[in-house]
Write an enzyme that holds these catalytic residues in place. Sequence first.
Site, PDB file in Angstrom:
ATOM      1  N   GLU A 109      16.525   2.572   4.670  1.00 28.73           N
ATOM      2  CA  GLU A 109      17.152   1.160   4.058  1.00 28.73           C
ATOM      3  C   GLU A 109      18.627   1.730   3.430  1.00 28.73           C
ATOM      4  OE1 GLU A 109      16.069  -2.363   1.204  1.00 28.73           O
ATOM      5  OE2 GLU A 109      14.372  -0.778   1.572  1.00 28.73           O
TER       6      GLU A 109
ATOM      7  N   GLU B 251       7.103   4.663  -0.386  1.00 26.25           N
ATOM      8  CA  GLU B 251       8.405   5.078  -0.512  1.00 26.25           C
ATOM      9  C   GLU B 251       8.773   6.528  -1.217  1.00 26.25           C
ATOM     10  OE1 GLU B 251      10.252   2.177  -2.914  1.00 26.25           O
ATOM     11  OE2 GLU B 251       9.643   0.363  -1.506  1.00 26.25           O
TER      12      GLU B 251
ATOM     13  N   ASP C 141       2.596  -1.859   2.687  1.00 21.43           N
ATOM     14  CA  ASP C 141       2.844  -1.210   1.805  1.00 21.43           C
ATOM     15  C   ASP C 141       1.947  -0.904   0.742  1.00 21.43           C
ATOM     16  OD1 ASP C 141       5.702  -0.713   2.248  1.00 21.43           O
ATOM     17  OD2 ASP C 141       6.323  -2.537   1.623  1.00 21.43           O
TER      18      ASP C 141
ATOM     19  N   LYS D 170       2.472   2.135   4.335  1.00 23.70           N
ATOM     20  CA  LYS D 170       3.793   2.851   4.169  1.00 23.70           C
ATOM     21  C   LYS D 170       4.117   3.175   2.585  1.00 23.70           C
ATOM     22  CE  LYS D 170       7.459   0.029   4.356  1.00 23.70           C
ATOM     23  NZ  LYS D 170       8.299   0.227   3.001  1.00 23.70           N
TER      24      LYS D 170
ATOM     25  N   ASP E 116       5.968  -5.020   0.368  1.00 19.37           N
ATOM     26  CA  ASP E 116       5.756  -5.586  -1.191  1.00 19.37           C
ATOM     27  C   ASP E 116       6.742  -6.459  -1.575  1.00 19.37           C
ATOM     28  OD1 ASP E 116       7.723  -3.503  -1.173  1.00 19.37           O
ATOM     29  OD2 ASP E 116       6.767  -2.349  -2.522  1.00 19.37           O
ATOM     30  N   SER E 117       7.615  -6.542  -0.728  1.00 22.16           N
ATOM     31  CA  SER E 117       8.676  -7.646  -0.816  1.00 22.16           C
ATOM     32  C   SER E 117       8.012  -8.968  -0.822  1.00 22.16           C
ATOM     33  CB  SER E 117       9.801  -7.836   0.481  1.00 22.16           C
ATOM     34  OG  SER E 117       9.054  -7.800   1.707  1.00 22.16           O
TER      35      SER E 117
END
Length: 272
Positions: A190, A123, A91, A121, A52-53
């Site tokens: 991270e 978070e 993501d 993925k 999602d970056s």
Amino acid sequence: MSVAKKEYKRVTVKSLIEMKQTGEKISMLTSYDYSMAKIVDAANVDVILVGDSASNVIAGHETTLPITLDQMIYHASSVVRAAKRALVVVDIPFGSYQGDSKEALRSAIRIMKESGAHAVKVEGGAEIKTSISRILEAGIPVMGHLGLTPQSIYKFGTYTVRAKEDQEAIKLKEDAKLLEEIGCFGIVLEKIPAKLAQEVAESVSIPIIGIGAGNGVDGQVLVVHDLLGMTHEFNPRFLRRYMNLYEEMGNAISQYVDDVKRRDFPNENEQY
């Protein structure tokens, strides 16, 4: 110490587990489009993360929060068409899984069906356990993400190193064990202390991929635009730039502009 590498025609979740067991480090890079993913895949990167970056790198947003599920599926489908060897992990974007486990499952299914990706993925730890479990029960592989979780940036208020204090470090360890127990195939850590990251990697049987988490983990991930030096404002300690494409591309484009202005391009050999 060098480790004999097994050749994988197609990297799978099982492949990553084998790499951890044999001590082979796992390479992971982001890609958001067909052309870049084709280059990354041909270089034998083990895992391609459709991160999602893309919200920052491709769309120019300040955070990862604005990117939508439809946009992630678009990027992921482009990458999947290019990847012949790498495992493609996508993501699930902010707001598509956190509050409702049924929505989490719908989001994961859409990513898998519409993009052809191999895994998703998410978070977070205990707070999203129900969502992760529901996705896993549907047979969709899930990678976790702990430490600095960019989708929660407004809660943290800063991109500084996480889990330096004992209480947060203890929770991170507990969350890592929980993610392993419920069935995640790997975890990204991270921007946490290297010693803590190594402790986590040694305490679980699933691969731990670090970004700003030292060399004691099972693999590394970077944003490919950062690695290639296409971005130049972002300078964290953990980033190693292998090229300076920002400067090289700028020089090439400037030369093109000059050649057009001077009527040097196209020359006789470059026209019909």
